[in-house]
Motif scaffolding. Structure first.
Motif, PDB file in Angstrom:
ATOM      1  N   UNK A  39      96.434 -16.951   5.135  1.00  0.00           N
ATOM      2  CA  UNK A  39      95.356 -17.780   5.652  1.00  0.00           C
ATOM      3  C   UNK A  39      94.713 -18.619   4.555  1.00  0.00           C
ATOM      4  N   UNK A  40      93.966 -19.650   4.929  1.00  0.00           N
ATOM      5  CA  UNK A  40      93.286 -20.478   3.935  1.00  0.00           C
ATOM      6  C   UNK A  40      92.330 -19.649   3.082  1.00  0.00           C
ATOM      7  N   UNK A  41      92.318 -19.951   1.795  1.00  0.00           N
ATOM      8  CA  UNK A  41      91.402 -19.266   0.891  1.00  0.00           C
ATOM      9  C   UNK A  41      91.710 -19.576  -0.556  1.00  0.00           C
ATOM     10  N   UNK A  42      90.788 -19.179  -1.441  1.00  0.00           N
ATOM     11  CA  UNK A  42      91.014 -19.313  -2.879  1.00  0.00           C
ATOM     12  C   UNK A  42      92.100 -18.337  -3.292  1.00  0.00           C
ATOM     13  N   UNK A  43      92.973 -18.775  -4.146  1.00  0.00           N
ATOM     14  CA  UNK A  43      94.056 -17.921  -4.622  1.00  0.00           C
ATOM     15  C   UNK A  43      93.767 -17.563  -6.077  1.00  0.00           C
ATOM     16  N   UNK A  44      93.259 -16.369  -6.269  1.00  0.00           N
ATOM     17  CA  UNK A  44      92.883 -15.943  -7.617  1.00  0.00           C
ATOM     18  C   UNK A  44      94.099 -15.793  -8.527  1.00  0.00           C
ATOM     19  N   UNK A  45      95.252 -15.565  -7.937  1.00  0.00           N
ATOM     20  CA  UNK A  45      96.463 -15.395  -8.745  1.00  0.00           C
ATOM     21  C   UNK A  45      97.087 -16.725  -9.138  1.00  0.00           C
ATOM     22  N   UNK A  46      96.497 -17.849  -8.685  1.00  0.00           N
ATOM     23  CA  UNK A  46      97.051 -19.173  -8.967  1.00  0.00           C
ATOM     24  C   UNK A  46      96.963 -19.480 -10.452  1.00  0.00           C
ATOM     25  N   UNK A  47      97.885 -20.307 -10.906  1.00  0.00           N
ATOM     26  CA  UNK A  47      97.942 -20.700 -12.309  1.00  0.00           C
ATOM     27  C   UNK A  47      96.760 -21.597 -12.670  1.00  0.00           C
ATOM     28  N   UNK A  48      96.315 -22.441 -11.745  1.00  0.00           N
ATOM     29  CA  UNK A  48      95.203 -23.342 -12.012  1.00  0.00           C
ATOM     30  C   UNK A  48      93.939 -22.866 -11.290  1.00  0.00           C
TER      31      UNK A  48
END
Length: 125
Positions: free
Chosen positions: A94-103
């Protein structure tokens, strides 16, 4: 660097209807089209196309393959994801912030289209 991405389908009218609905909020318009493909673009630059495989074999999705489409806001990410699910797509996140993202500030959503292709819609705003 990306010129265009082609997504395989086994039912071009069905895939075209799906992507017409899902890509509309992002401003995508029909680009090149033929009896075996429909492309979308924003009036220049990279394009995304759905097509019947040239070799005549069944289109399949690849595990680990994903197509990411940039949106201008978190609201658009949520809207596109909701449209994809309403049009028959399957939620993959689902839509949301991805804390594991590189940026930092990567806000995304994930879904599979009607042929099983994985698509991400994201923003960094």
């Amino acid at each position: 660097m990306i010129g265009y991405i082609m997504i395989g389908t086994n039912d071009l009218p069905r895939a075209t209807a799906f992507y017409d609905e899902v890509l509309r909020p992002l401003g995508a318009k029909h680009g090149l089209s033929s009896h075996r493909m429909q492309s979308y673009n924003l009036g220049g630059g990279a394009a995304l196309g759905v097509c019947l495989p040239y070799d005549g074999r069944t289109a399949t999705h690849g595990n680990g393959n994903m197509y990411a489409l940039m949106a201008l806001s978190q609201d658009l990410v949520r809207e596109v994801h909701a449209l994809a699910i309403a049009a028959g797509g399957q939620c993959e996140g689902p839509p949301g912030l991805r804390r594991e993202a590189v940026t930092a500030n990567f806000y995304g959503s994930y879904f599979r289209d009607l042929d099983g292709n994985k698509v991400c819609v994201f923003t960094r705003s």
